[in-house]
Motif scaffolding. Structure first.
Motif, PDB file in Angstrom:
ATOM      1  N   LEU A   1     -11.946  -1.771  -3.599  1.00 38.92           N
ATOM      2  CA  LEU A   1     -10.894  -0.872  -3.117  1.00 38.92           C
ATOM      3  C   LEU A   1     -10.177  -0.166  -4.264  1.00 38.92           C
ATOM      4  CD1 LEU A   1      -9.282  -3.082  -0.311  1.00 38.92           C
ATOM      5  CD2 LEU A   1     -10.754  -1.083  -0.001  1.00 38.92           C
ATOM      6  N   ARG A   2     -10.549  -0.535  -5.499  1.00 35.59           N
ATOM      7  CA  ARG A   2      -9.935   0.036  -6.704  1.00 35.59           C
ATOM      8  C   ARG A   2      -8.429  -0.228  -6.739  1.00 35.59           C
ATOM      9  NH1 ARG A   2     -13.656   3.393  -9.159  1.00 35.59           N
ATOM     10  NH2 ARG A   2     -15.421   4.040  -7.857  1.00 35.59           N
ATOM     11  N   LYS A   3      -8.055  -1.452  -6.394  1.00 32.50           N
ATOM     12  CA  LYS A   3      -6.653  -1.859  -6.404  1.00 32.50           C
ATOM     13  C   LYS A   3      -6.471  -3.029  -7.363  1.00 32.50           C
ATOM     14  CE  LYS A   3      -5.630   0.906  -2.915  1.00 32.50           C
ATOM     15  NZ  LYS A   3      -4.724   2.071  -3.047  1.00 32.50           N
ATOM     16  N   PRO A   4      -5.346  -3.085  -8.075  1.00 31.63           N
ATOM     17  CA  PRO A   4      -5.072  -4.247  -8.934  1.00 31.63           C
ATOM     18  C   PRO A   4      -4.937  -5.500  -8.074  1.00 31.63           C
ATOM     19  CG  PRO A   4      -3.591  -2.412  -9.445  1.00 31.63           C
ATOM     20  CD  PRO A   4      -4.279  -2.062  -8.175  1.00 31.63           C
ATOM     21  N   PHE A   5      -5.628  -6.556  -8.454  1.00 28.18           N
ATOM     22  CA  PHE A   5      -5.716  -7.782  -7.661  1.00 28.18           C
ATOM     23  C   PHE A   5      -4.333  -8.345  -7.329  1.00 28.18           C
ATOM     24  CE2 PHE A   5      -5.976 -12.453  -7.512  1.00 28.18           C
ATOM     25  CZ  PHE A   5      -6.881 -12.627  -6.468  1.00 28.18           C
ATOM     26  N   ALA A   6      -3.548  -8.679  -8.355  1.00 27.36           N
ATOM     27  CA  ALA A   6      -2.255  -9.323  -8.139  1.00 27.36           C
ATOM     28  C   ALA A   6      -1.280  -8.400  -7.423  1.00 27.36           C
ATOM     29  CB  ALA A   6      -1.663  -9.783  -9.471  1.00 27.36           C
ATOM     30  N   ASP A   7      -1.304  -7.115  -7.749  1.00 28.11           N
ATOM     31  CA  ASP A   7      -0.369  -6.182  -7.130  1.00 28.11           C
ATOM     32  C   ASP A   7      -0.703  -5.970  -5.663  1.00 28.11           C
ATOM     33  OD1 ASP A   7       1.760  -4.044  -7.370  1.00 28.11           O
ATOM     34  OD2 ASP A   7       0.086  -2.835  -6.658  1.00 28.11           O
ATOM     35  N   TYR A   8      -1.982  -5.798  -5.329  1.00 27.91           N
ATOM     36  CA  TYR A   8      -2.376  -5.548  -3.945  1.00 27.91           C
ATOM     37  C   TYR A   8      -2.043  -6.740  -3.057  1.00 27.91           C
ATOM     38  CZ  TYR A   8      -5.091  -3.744  -0.015  1.00 27.91           C
ATOM     39  OH  TYR A   8      -5.464  -3.269   1.225  1.00 27.91           O
ATOM     40  N   LEU A   9      -2.227  -7.952  -3.586  1.00 29.99           N
ATOM     41  CA  LEU A   9      -1.964  -9.157  -2.809  1.00 29.99           C
ATOM     42  C   LEU A   9      -0.511  -9.620  -2.920  1.00 29.99           C
ATOM     43  CD1 LEU A   9      -5.212 -11.176  -3.629  1.00 29.99           C
ATOM     44  CD2 LEU A   9      -4.736  -9.753  -1.631  1.00 29.99           C
TER      45      LEU A   9
ATOM     46  N   SER B   1      -5.106 -20.510   0.046  1.00 28.86           N
ATOM     47  CA  SER B   1      -6.251 -19.804   0.631  1.00 28.86           C
ATOM     48  C   SER B   1      -5.831 -18.965   1.828  1.00 28.86           C
ATOM     49  CB  SER B   1      -7.329 -20.809   1.066  1.00 28.86           C
ATOM     50  OG  SER B   1      -7.826 -21.543  -0.020  1.00 28.86           O
ATOM     51  N   GLU B   2      -5.095 -19.586   2.745  1.00 26.32           N
ATOM     52  CA  GLU B   2      -4.743 -18.914   3.983  1.00 26.32           C
ATOM     53  C   GLU B   2      -3.744 -17.786   3.775  1.00 26.32           C
ATOM     54  OE1 GLU B   2      -3.500 -21.978   6.669  1.00 26.32           O
ATOM     55  OE2 GLU B   2      -5.378 -23.107   6.441  1.00 26.32           O
ATOM     56  N   GLU B   3      -2.801 -17.980   2.870  1.00 24.24           N
ATOM     57  CA  GLU B   3      -1.812 -16.930   2.629  1.00 24.24           C
ATOM     58  C   GLU B   3      -2.399 -15.747   1.881  1.00 24.24           C
ATOM     59  OE1 GLU B   3       1.250 -16.698   3.956  1.00 24.24           O
ATOM     60  OE2 GLU B   3       0.520 -18.469   5.026  1.00 24.24           O
ATOM     61  N   ILE B   4      -3.275 -15.999   0.935  1.00 24.35           N
ATOM     62  CA  ILE B   4      -3.919 -14.895   0.219  1.00 24.35           C
ATOM     63  C   ILE B   4      -4.722 -14.044   1.196  1.00 24.35           C
ATOM     64  CG2 ILE B   4      -5.796 -14.374  -1.401  1.00 24.35           C
ATOM     65  CD1 ILE B   4      -4.686 -16.621  -3.175  1.00 24.35           C
ATOM     66  N   MET B   5      -5.383 -14.697   2.139  1.00 28.02           N
ATOM     67  CA  MET B   5      -6.179 -13.957   3.110  1.00 28.02           C
ATOM     68  C   MET B   5      -5.307 -13.262   4.156  1.00 28.02           C
ATOM     69  SD  MET B   5      -9.448 -15.203   5.375  1.00 28.02           S
ATOM     70  CE  MET B   5      -8.579 -16.597   6.090  1.00 28.02           C
ATOM     71  N   ALA B   6      -4.347 -14.001   4.749  1.00 30.33           N
ATOM     72  CA  ALA B   6      -3.573 -13.463   5.873  1.00 30.33           C
ATOM     73  C   ALA B   6      -2.413 -12.581   5.431  1.00 30.33           C
ATOM     74  CB  ALA B   6      -3.066 -14.612   6.745  1.00 30.33           C
ATOM     75  N   ARG B   7      -1.440 -13.175   4.738  1.00 27.43           N
ATOM     76  CA  ARG B   7      -0.254 -12.416   4.334  1.00 27.43           C
ATOM     77  C   ARG B   7      -0.504 -11.578   3.089  1.00 27.43           C
ATOM     78  NH1 ARG B   7       0.600 -15.397   8.700  1.00 27.43           N
ATOM     79  NH2 ARG B   7       0.296 -17.213   7.377  1.00 27.43           N
ATOM     80  N   GLY B   8      -1.476 -11.962   2.279  1.00 29.10           N
ATOM     81  CA  GLY B   8      -1.782 -11.174   1.097  1.00 29.10           C
ATOM     82  C   GLY B   8      -2.642  -9.970   1.431  1.00 29.10           C
ATOM     83  N   PHE B   9      -3.868 -10.221   1.884  1.00 26.58           N
ATOM     84  CA  PHE B   9      -4.823  -9.124   2.073  1.00 26.58           C
ATOM     85  C   PHE B   9      -4.673  -8.427   3.422  1.00 26.58           C
ATOM     86  CE2 PHE B   9      -8.837  -7.090   2.954  1.00 26.58           C
ATOM     87  CZ  PHE B   9      -9.109  -6.465   1.753  1.00 26.58           C
ATOM     88  N   LEU B  10      -4.724  -9.190   4.517  1.00 27.32           N
ATOM     89  CA  LEU B  10      -4.708  -8.566   5.839  1.00 27.32           C
ATOM     90  C   LEU B  10      -3.401  -7.821   6.095  1.00 27.32           C
ATOM     91  CD1 LEU B  10      -6.394 -11.316   8.063  1.00 27.32           C
ATOM     92  CD2 LEU B  10      -7.418  -9.235   7.116  1.00 27.32           C
ATOM     93  N   TYR B  11      -2.280  -8.461   5.789  1.00 27.02           N
ATOM     94  CA  TYR B  11      -1.000  -7.796   6.024  1.00 27.02           C
ATOM     95  C   TYR B  11      -0.896  -6.504   5.218  1.00 27.02           C
ATOM     96  CZ  TYR B  11       3.875  -6.556   5.625  1.00 27.02           C
ATOM     97  OH  TYR B  11       5.045  -5.847   5.608  1.00 27.02           O
ATOM     98  N   ARG B  12      -1.298  -6.563   3.952  1.00 24.68           N
ATOM     99  CA  ARG B  12      -1.169  -5.384   3.094  1.00 24.68           C
ATOM    100  C   ARG B  12      -1.947  -4.195   3.671  1.00 24.68           C
ATOM    101  NH1 ARG B  12      -0.277  -3.706  -2.331  1.00 24.68           N
ATOM    102  NH2 ARG B  12      -0.538  -1.448  -2.265  1.00 24.68           N
TER     103      ARG B  12
END
Length: 257
Positions: A95-103, A170-181
């Motif tokens: 996605l060409r996004k910075p890992f820590a910033d996007y999540l 694991s769950e927060e990175i996937m749900a609130r980190g990636f999906l929410y963003r």
């Protein structure tokens, strides 16, 4: 100048104005499935290794006993974390996004932490009172069974690491980190992203019945709000970890009483 010469019109980069082939909703959903698949593969690899490690002919009863054992569950949950991190890194890279910033892997204020901790205590306390009023167990039977199995395997400390550290991350990175963003940037908006990411997170807890499904979903809504309020997934990881730690202590206490 070429820009004023009809024989040499300016070159227009079509890719600069071309809309993306997939919108933010479906792009996020597909990459979310990829991250979930990564977690599944990481956990399944541990289960497969432990089943094969039994040696000799493998009967169904023995395989089920190993798969449902506290040691297997603990190790599979722990190994799901690096798989999720790798899959999320691949997704943000494409996605060409910075890992820590996007999540949103950034800190937050003590005020947000206190709001989250107090809100969680009130929410879980309310569900506990409702559970007792309905004559139900306060903790899921699954938790007590896994706890006893982990104690028998001498893997109680691994279970604590798995439930209180690895699973929340694991769950927060996937749900609130990636999906929410991603979903919050789609037509769903913030409210839709909180609700849908909470539903996706709740669907990971198939070991629970309908009552605890409702509790998990409500906790997901709180975590989604905290993610929106603080713009920090680290906050939701910590609050999620507190919830799981309290649930583990409560289950351990009730099992021993």
């Amino acid at each position: 100048m070429d820009s004023l010469n009809p024989e040499h019109p300016p070159v227009i980069d079509a890719t600069a104005t071309r809309p993306p082939l997939i919108g933010p909703f479906w792009r996020t959903a597909l990459w979310g499935l990829f991250i979930f698949a990564g977690m599944f593969v990481g956990q399944a690899a541990v289960i497969g290794f432990l089943v094969l490690r039994m040696g000799g002919p493998i009967d169904m009863a023995s395989a089920i006993r190993v798969v449902g054992g506290g040691l297997t569950i603990s190790l599979s949950v722990i190994m799901g974390l690096p798989a999720v991190l790798l899959a999320a890194w691949i997704a943000t890279h494409f996605l060409r996004k910075p890992f820590a910033d996007y999540l949103a892997l950034r800190g937050t204020s003590w005020q947000n932490f206190l709001i989250g901790a107090v809100s969680l205590a009130l929410l879980v306390g309310g569900w506990d009172l409702l559970s007792r009023s309905l004559g139900r167990e306060v903790t899921p039977g699954f938790m007590a069974e896994v706890l006893k199995s982990a104690q028998a395997d001498g893997a109680l400390w691994l279970l604590v690491v798995a439930f209180c550290v690895a699973a929340p991350m694991s769950e927060e990175i996937m749900a609130r980190g990636f999906l929410y963003r991603g979903w919050s940037e789609s037509r769903l908006g913030v409210v839709g992203a909180i609700i849908l990411s909470s539903l996706a997170w709740t669907s990971l807890h198939l070991q629970y019945d309908w009552f605890f499904f409702g509790e998990v979903f409500c906790i997901g809504l709180l975590l989604g709000y905290l993610r929106y309020r603080s713009n920090s997934t680290w906050l939701t990881i910590v609050i999620h970890g507190l919830n799981n730690t309290a649930a583990t202590i409560q289950t351990f206490w009730l099992a021993g009483s």
